[in-house]
Design a protein around this motif. Structure first.
Motif, mmCIF file in Angstrom:
data_model
loop_
_atom_site.group_PDB
_atom_site.id
_atom_site.type_symbol
_atom_site.label_atom_id
_atom_site.label_comp_id
_atom_site.label_asym_id
_atom_site.label_seq_id
_atom_site.Cartn_x
_atom_site.Cartn_y
_atom_site.Cartn_z
ATOM 1 N N HIS A 1 15.847 6.790 -3.119
ATOM 2 C CA HIS A 1 14.543 7.267 -3.580
ATOM 3 C C HIS A 1 14.704 8.525 -4.440
ATOM 4 C CE1 HIS A 1 12.438 4.299 -1.362
ATOM 5 N NE2 HIS A 1 12.579 4.854 -0.161
ATOM 6 N N HIS A 2 15.557 9.437 -3.999
ATOM 7 C CA HIS A 2 15.747 10.673 -4.761
ATOM 8 C C HIS A 2 16.438 10.413 -6.096
ATOM 9 C CE1 HIS A 2 13.921 13.143 -1.819
ATOM 10 N NE2 HIS A 2 14.830 12.923 -0.900
ATOM 11 N N LEU A 3 17.372 9.466 -6.149
ATOM 12 C CA LEU A 3 17.979 9.105 -7.431
ATOM 13 C C LEU A 3 16.931 8.536 -8.389
ATOM 14 C CD1 LEU A 3 21.373 7.582 -6.224
ATOM 15 C CD2 LEU A 3 21.031 9.729 -7.474
ATOM 16 N N ILE B 1 0.843 -1.202 0.000
ATOM 17 C CA ILE B 1 0.000 0.000 0.000
ATOM 18 C C ILE B 1 0.878 1.252 0.000
ATOM 19 C CG2 ILE B 1 -1.667 1.344 1.340
ATOM 20 C CD1 ILE B 1 -2.930 -1.386 2.130
ATOM 21 N N HIS B 2 1.924 1.252 0.809
ATOM 22 C CA HIS B 2 2.840 2.396 0.845
ATOM 23 C C HIS B 2 3.485 2.612 -0.530
ATOM 24 C CE1 HIS B 2 5.985 5.152 1.977
ATOM 25 N NE2 HIS B 2 6.911 4.271 1.640
ATOM 26 N N ALA B 3 4.030 1.554 -1.108
ATOM 27 C CA ALA B 3 4.659 1.669 -2.431
ATOM 28 C C ALA B 3 3.614 2.021 -3.485
ATOM 29 C CB ALA B 3 5.374 0.370 -2.777
ATOM 30 N N GLY B 4 2.404 1.503 -3.307
ATOM 31 C CA GLY B 4 1.321 1.815 -4.232
ATOM 32 C C GLY B 4 0.948 3.281 -4.227
ATOM 33 N N VAL B 5 1.031 3.928 -3.068
ATOM 34 C CA VAL B 5 0.786 5.370 -2.994
ATOM 35 C C VAL B 5 1.810 6.101 -3.863
ATOM 36 C CG1 VAL B 5 0.898 7.387 -1.466
ATOM 37 C CG2 VAL B 5 -0.357 5.347 -0.738
ATOM 38 N N GLY C 1 4.481 4.402 -13.245
ATOM 39 C CA GLY C 1 3.979 4.371 -11.880
ATOM 40 C C GLY C 1 4.196 3.012 -11.236
ATOM 41 N N LEU C 2 3.953 1.950 -12.005
ATOM 42 C CA LEU C 2 4.185 0.594 -11.499
ATOM 43 C C LEU C 2 5.670 0.365 -11.247
ATOM 44 C CD1 LEU C 2 3.198 -2.234 -10.762
ATOM 45 C CD2 LEU C 2 3.344 -2.826 -13.194
ATOM 46 N N VAL C 3 6.504 0.843 -12.161
ATOM 47 C CA VAL C 3 7.955 0.720 -11.979
ATOM 48 C C VAL C 3 8.379 1.431 -10.696
ATOM 49 C CG1 VAL C 3 10.219 1.336 -12.938
ATOM 50 C CG2 VAL C 3 8.409 0.460 -14.447
ATOM 51 N N ASP C 4 7.872 2.648 -10.490
ATOM 52 C CA ASP C 4 8.214 3.397 -9.286
ATOM 53 C C ASP C 4 7.769 2.655 -8.027
ATOM 54 O OD1 ASP C 4 9.210 5.522 -7.712
ATOM 55 O OD2 ASP C 4 7.264 6.523 -7.733
ATOM 56 N N ALA C 5 6.568 2.096 -8.054
ATOM 57 C CA ALA C 5 6.073 1.348 -6.886
ATOM 58 C C ALA C 5 6.984 0.160 -6.577
ATOM 59 C CB ALA C 5 4.641 0.880 -7.121
ATOM 60 N N LEU C 6 7.385 -0.565 -7.604
ATOM 61 C CA LEU C 6 8.252 -1.736 -7.397
ATOM 62 C C LEU C 6 9.631 -1.327 -6.886
ATOM 63 C CD1 LEU C 6 7.287 -3.807 -10.558
ATOM 64 C CD2 LEU C 6 6.658 -4.300 -8.184
ATOM 65 N N VAL C 7 10.203 -0.275 -7.456
ATOM 66 C CA VAL C 7 11.516 0.191 -7.013
ATOM 67 C C VAL C 7 11.427 0.721 -5.583
ATOM 68 C CG1 VAL C 7 13.323 1.927 -7.396
ATOM 69 C CG2 VAL C 7 12.384 0.653 -9.337
ATOM 70 N N HIS C 8 10.409 1.532 -5.300
ATOM 71 C CA HIS C 8 10.261 2.100 -3.964
ATOM 72 C C HIS C 8 10.091 0.987 -2.917
ATOM 73 C CE1 HIS C 8 9.542 5.624 -1.392
ATOM 74 N NE2 HIS C 8 8.959 4.713 -0.627
ATOM 75 N N GLY C 9 9.231 0.039 -3.216
ATOM 76 C CA GLY C 9 9.004 -1.064 -2.286
ATOM 77 C C GLY C 9 10.259 -1.891 -2.050
ATOM 78 N N THR C 10 11.021 -2.121 -3.103
ATOM 79 C CA THR C 10 12.262 -2.891 -2.976
ATOM 80 C C THR C 10 13.270 -2.162 -2.095
ATOM 81 O OG1 THR C 10 11.909 -3.925 -5.134
ATOM 82 C CG2 THR C 10 14.168 -3.942 -4.260
ATOM 83 N N ILE C 11 13.439 -0.860 -2.335
ATOM 84 C CA ILE C 11 14.365 -0.073 -1.518
ATOM 85 C C ILE C 11 13.942 -0.114 -0.053
ATOM 86 C CG2 ILE C 11 15.181 2.277 -1.012
ATOM 87 C CD1 ILE C 11 14.970 2.786 -4.102
#
Length: 135
Positions: free
Chosen positions: A117-119, A52-56, A76-86
């Motif tokens: 995240h910023h990169l 849910i957090h990465a989905g936001v 957006g999906l790519v960002d969610a997956l990268v964010h969640g992984t980090i």
């Protein structure tokens, strides 16, 4: 394929960077609930709060691309997956090292997490600005 032109509008780069900084503030601090923060750090039953957090994050990214370049909304999906992984890797490392906010290592790890995240956001901002510059 994502086409990045030789020249990208400076104004669009600035707009995109500010948009992704605001997205990060919203996703990581304003819209993130205590349930998400605590849940994604657990050893088990962490998937839903992290998703849910990465989905936001992914949703806000998708909305930004929807406005500028609907063909790239999938980022957006790519960002969610990268964010969640980090975030998951940070949680795992903190748990493994038994880090707490009272330890310097915790803050180094937090800083690395935020930097990654910023990169990611810089790359996404370039893609958003490139899409806007070719429109």
């Amino acid at each position: 394929m994502i086409d990045i032109p030789d020249q990208i509008s400076t104004a669009w780069i600035a707009i995109a960077l500010v948009a992704f900084l605001a997205k990060h503030l919203l996703g990581d601090f304003i819209f993130q609930t205590k349930w998400m923060v605590m849940g994604k750090e657990r050893c088990k039953d962490w998937v839903l709060p992290l998703a849910i957090h990465a989905g936001v994050h992914g949703t806000i990214t998708a909305l930004l691309f929807l406005v500028v370049s609907p063909a790239l909304v999938w980022l957006g999906l790519v960002d969610a997956l990268v964010h969640g992984t980090i975030d998951r890797l940070k949680s795992h490392a903190a748990r493994r090292a038994k880090l707490t906010p009272q330890q310097t290592g915790f803050w180094w790890l937090f800083g690395m997490d935020q930097t990654l995240h910023h990169l990611t956001h810089i790359v996404l901002a370039i893609l958003l600005a490139a899409a806007a510059s070719t429109s």
